[in-house]
Motif scaffolding. Sequence first.
Motif, mmCIF file in Angstrom:
data_model
loop_
_atom_site.group_PDB
_atom_site.id
_atom_site.type_symbol
_atom_site.label_atom_id
_atom_site.label_comp_id
_atom_site.label_asym_id
_atom_site.label_seq_id
_atom_site.Cartn_x
_atom_site.Cartn_y
_atom_site.Cartn_z
ATOM 1 N N ASP A 14 0.838 -1.206 0.000
ATOM 2 C CA ASP A 14 0.000 0.000 0.000
ATOM 3 C C ASP A 14 0.870 1.252 0.000
ATOM 4 O O ASP A 14 0.598 2.220 -0.724
ATOM 5 C CB ASP A 14 -0.917 0.014 1.225
ATOM 6 C CG ASP A 14 -2.123 -0.895 1.067
ATOM 7 O OD1 ASP A 14 -2.203 -1.608 0.062
ATOM 8 O OD2 ASP A 14 -2.996 -0.875 1.968
ATOM 9 N N PHE A 15 1.925 1.237 0.796
ATOM 10 C CA PHE A 15 2.804 2.396 0.868
ATOM 11 C C PHE A 15 3.553 2.597 -0.443
ATOM 12 O O PHE A 15 3.725 3.731 -0.919
ATOM 13 C CB PHE A 15 3.803 2.251 2.019
ATOM 14 C CG PHE A 15 3.684 3.343 3.038
ATOM 15 C CD1 PHE A 15 3.756 4.681 2.659
ATOM 16 C CD2 PHE A 15 3.518 3.048 4.375
ATOM 17 C CE1 PHE A 15 3.655 5.690 3.601
ATOM 18 C CE2 PHE A 15 3.411 4.056 5.322
ATOM 19 C CZ PHE A 15 3.486 5.380 4.931
ATOM 20 N N ASP A 16 3.981 1.514 -1.037
ATOM 21 C CA ASP A 16 4.656 1.624 -2.340
ATOM 22 C C ASP A 16 3.730 2.239 -3.382
ATOM 23 O O ASP A 16 4.150 3.057 -4.206
ATOM 24 C CB ASP A 16 5.130 0.242 -2.807
ATOM 25 C CG ASP A 16 6.280 -0.299 -1.973
ATOM 26 O OD1 ASP A 16 6.973 0.503 -1.318
ATOM 27 O OD2 ASP A 16 6.500 -1.531 -1.988
ATOM 28 N N LYS A 17 2.438 1.862 -3.308
ATOM 29 C CA LYS A 17 1.453 2.415 -4.242
ATOM 30 C C LYS A 17 1.276 3.913 -4.016
ATOM 31 O O LYS A 17 1.146 4.694 -4.967
ATOM 32 C CB LYS A 17 0.117 1.689 -4.070
ATOM 33 C CG LYS A 17 -0.986 2.183 -4.999
ATOM 34 C CD LYS A 17 -2.271 1.396 -4.801
ATOM 35 C CE LYS A 17 -2.892 1.683 -3.452
ATOM 36 N NZ LYS A 17 -4.209 1.014 -3.267
ATOM 37 N N VAL A 18 1.280 4.332 -2.766
ATOM 38 C CA VAL A 18 1.142 5.753 -2.444
ATOM 39 C C VAL A 18 2.296 6.549 -3.049
ATOM 40 O O VAL A 18 2.099 7.602 -3.655
ATOM 41 C CB VAL A 18 1.088 5.963 -0.913
ATOM 42 C CG1 VAL A 18 1.224 7.441 -0.565
ATOM 43 C CG2 VAL A 18 -0.218 5.417 -0.348
ATOM 44 N N VAL A 19 3.505 6.037 -2.891
ATOM 45 C CA VAL A 19 4.674 6.731 -3.438
ATOM 46 C C VAL A 19 4.610 6.753 -4.964
ATOM 47 O O VAL A 19 4.856 7.792 -5.595
ATOM 48 C CB VAL A 19 5.976 6.050 -2.958
ATOM 49 C CG1 VAL A 19 7.186 6.629 -3.688
ATOM 50 C CG2 VAL A 19 6.130 6.217 -1.452
ATOM 51 N N GLU A 20 4.264 5.618 -5.555
ATOM 52 C CA GLU A 20 4.180 5.527 -7.017
ATOM 53 C C GLU A 20 3.179 6.543 -7.571
ATOM 54 O O GLU A 20 3.471 7.255 -8.551
ATOM 55 C CB GLU A 20 3.779 4.109 -7.422
ATOM 56 C CG GLU A 20 3.619 3.894 -8.916
ATOM 57 C CD GLU A 20 3.118 2.495 -9.246
ATOM 58 O OE1 GLU A 20 2.562 2.326 -10.348
ATOM 59 O OE2 GLU A 20 3.263 1.592 -8.400
ATOM 60 N N LYS A 21 2.006 6.642 -6.941
ATOM 61 C CA LYS A 21 0.981 7.563 -7.438
ATOM 62 C C LYS A 21 1.354 9.019 -7.167
ATOM 63 O O LYS A 21 1.007 9.912 -7.952
ATOM 64 C CB LYS A 21 -0.370 7.217 -6.824
ATOM 65 C CG LYS A 21 -0.927 5.896 -7.332
ATOM 66 C CD LYS A 21 -2.388 5.708 -6.991
ATOM 67 C CE LYS A 21 -2.954 4.459 -7.668
ATOM 68 N NZ LYS A 21 -4.403 4.290 -7.424
ATOM 69 N N THR A 22 2.055 9.268 -6.077
ATOM 70 C CA THR A 22 2.512 10.627 -5.790
ATOM 71 C C THR A 22 3.508 11.092 -6.850
ATOM 72 O O THR A 22 3.417 12.215 -7.360
ATOM 73 C CB THR A 22 3.164 10.700 -4.394
ATOM 74 O OG1 THR A 22 2.201 10.318 -3.405
ATOM 75 C CG2 THR A 22 3.658 12.109 -4.089
ATOM 76 N N VAL A 23 4.453 10.230 -7.194
ATOM 77 C CA VAL A 23 5.441 10.572 -8.221
ATOM 78 C C VAL A 23 4.763 10.755 -9.576
ATOM 79 O O VAL A 23 5.082 11.679 -10.333
ATOM 80 C CB VAL A 23 6.537 9.492 -8.305
ATOM 81 C CG1 VAL A 23 7.465 9.746 -9.487
ATOM 82 C CG2 VAL A 23 7.339 9.440 -7.007
ATOM 83 N N SER A 24 3.791 9.896 -9.864
ATOM 84 C CA SER A 24 3.074 10.000 -11.137
ATOM 85 C C SER A 24 2.298 11.304 -11.234
ATOM 86 O O SER A 24 2.267 11.953 -12.283
ATOM 87 C CB SER A 24 2.124 8.809 -11.293
ATOM 88 O OG SER A 24 1.349 8.928 -12.465
ATOM 89 N N GLU A 25 1.653 11.710 -10.124
ATOM 90 C CA GLU A 25 0.809 12.905 -10.119
ATOM 91 C C GLU A 25 1.604 14.198 -9.940
ATOM 92 O O GLU A 25 1.354 15.195 -10.614
ATOM 93 C CB GLU A 25 -0.227 12.792 -8.999
ATOM 94 C CG GLU A 25 -1.193 13.945 -8.895
ATOM 95 C CD GLU A 25 -2.259 13.952 -9.980
ATOM 96 O OE1 GLU A 25 -2.915 14.997 -10.145
ATOM 97 O OE2 GLU A 25 -2.421 12.921 -10.673
ATOM 98 N N PHE A 26 2.570 14.174 -9.008
ATOM 99 C CA PHE A 26 3.277 15.396 -8.632
ATOM 100 C C PHE A 26 4.737 15.428 -9.090
ATOM 101 O O PHE A 26 5.412 16.444 -8.919
ATOM 102 C CB PHE A 26 3.223 15.593 -7.117
ATOM 103 C CG PHE A 26 1.828 15.738 -6.560
ATOM 104 C CD1 PHE A 26 0.849 16.437 -7.248
ATOM 105 C CD2 PHE A 26 1.496 15.176 -5.334
ATOM 106 C CE1 PHE A 26 -0.437 16.579 -6.728
ATOM 107 C CE2 PHE A 26 0.218 15.306 -4.799
ATOM 108 C CZ PHE A 26 -0.758 16.013 -5.503
ATOM 109 N N GLY A 27 5.245 14.309 -9.623
ATOM 110 C CA GLY A 27 6.593 14.278 -10.179
ATOM 111 C C GLY A 27 7.709 13.971 -9.201
ATOM 112 O O GLY A 27 8.863 13.780 -9.610
ATOM 113 N N LYS A 28 7.383 13.885 -7.907
ATOM 114 C CA LYS A 28 8.430 13.690 -6.896
ATOM 115 C C LYS A 28 7.786 13.445 -5.539
ATOM 116 O O LYS A 28 6.563 13.538 -5.399
ATOM 117 C CB LYS A 28 9.312 14.933 -6.819
ATOM 118 C CG LYS A 28 8.500 16.207 -6.524
ATOM 119 C CD LYS A 28 9.350 17.448 -6.505
ATOM 120 C CE LYS A 28 8.469 18.681 -6.256
ATOM 121 N NZ LYS A 28 9.271 19.901 -6.043
ATOM 122 N N VAL A 29 8.632 13.129 -4.550
ATOM 123 C CA VAL A 29 8.212 13.074 -3.154
ATOM 124 C C VAL A 29 9.187 13.926 -2.352
ATOM 125 O O VAL A 29 10.378 13.610 -2.273
ATOM 126 C CB VAL A 29 8.204 11.639 -2.593
ATOM 127 C CG1 VAL A 29 7.872 11.654 -1.102
ATOM 128 C CG2 VAL A 29 7.200 10.768 -3.336
#
Length: 246
Positions: free
Chosen positions: A68-83
């Motif tokens: 679940d956490f990996d998915k959160v990071v993946e979608k954040t990078v996809s949407e916002f370009g970075k974390v």
Amino acid sequence: MNLENRAIIITGASSGIGEATAKKLAKHGAKVTLMARSEDKLKALKSDIENEGGKALVVPGDVTNKKDFDKVVEKTVSEFGKVDGLINNAGLMPLSFIDKLKTDEWEKMVDVNIKGVLNGVSAVLPEMKKNDNGDIINISSMAAHRYFPGGAVYCATKSAVKMFSEGLRQELAPKYGINVTSIEPGAVATNLTSTITDEDIKEKMSGMLEMETLESEDIANAVYYALSQPKRVNINDVYIVPSEQK
């Protein structure tokens, strides 16, 4: 420093400190990823943020689940370009006296309060290392400093979060530019006590609830303070308690 365009993941974002922090950071320009198990509450929060001109992404998930956490990071990078940041806020506090042997509750606290933090750090660290930049803020507790009746396991979990935060800071800040902060609140007016099933503890808590506690917004302000410092400044610990709390 303002938080313009900084992409920040917030766990336990559906209520209390997480919700208040999401609103505070979005108001100051951050793009916030909202993580919790309650998708409906996250969507309502996203709507509130966007109505105020902010940007928010909803990614439901359980902090005890690494995928679940990996998915959160993946979608954040996809949407916002970075974390750029992680606020490890999700936590449980089902206080009980040890001799009640509420071992299921002990294990849940360890899973959420400790393993959830570990999962969050392991998920965001590759992105932050790649960018040589980032902020990790872990919500610990004044319970990391002092034991109180019924809090043995809870205090232990929050002590672990505090010490893990210091280890992270020493290992990551000098090498990768990743600043780390442990925020340690006293009594806050949230639904954290709703998980208590020990009737003896509920009775003892009634006195504490009569005093003027901190509000979730007070902790959100502390998070913002830590994040808004110049890069050369790492706020190690913020120990914040109600004026009336001994």
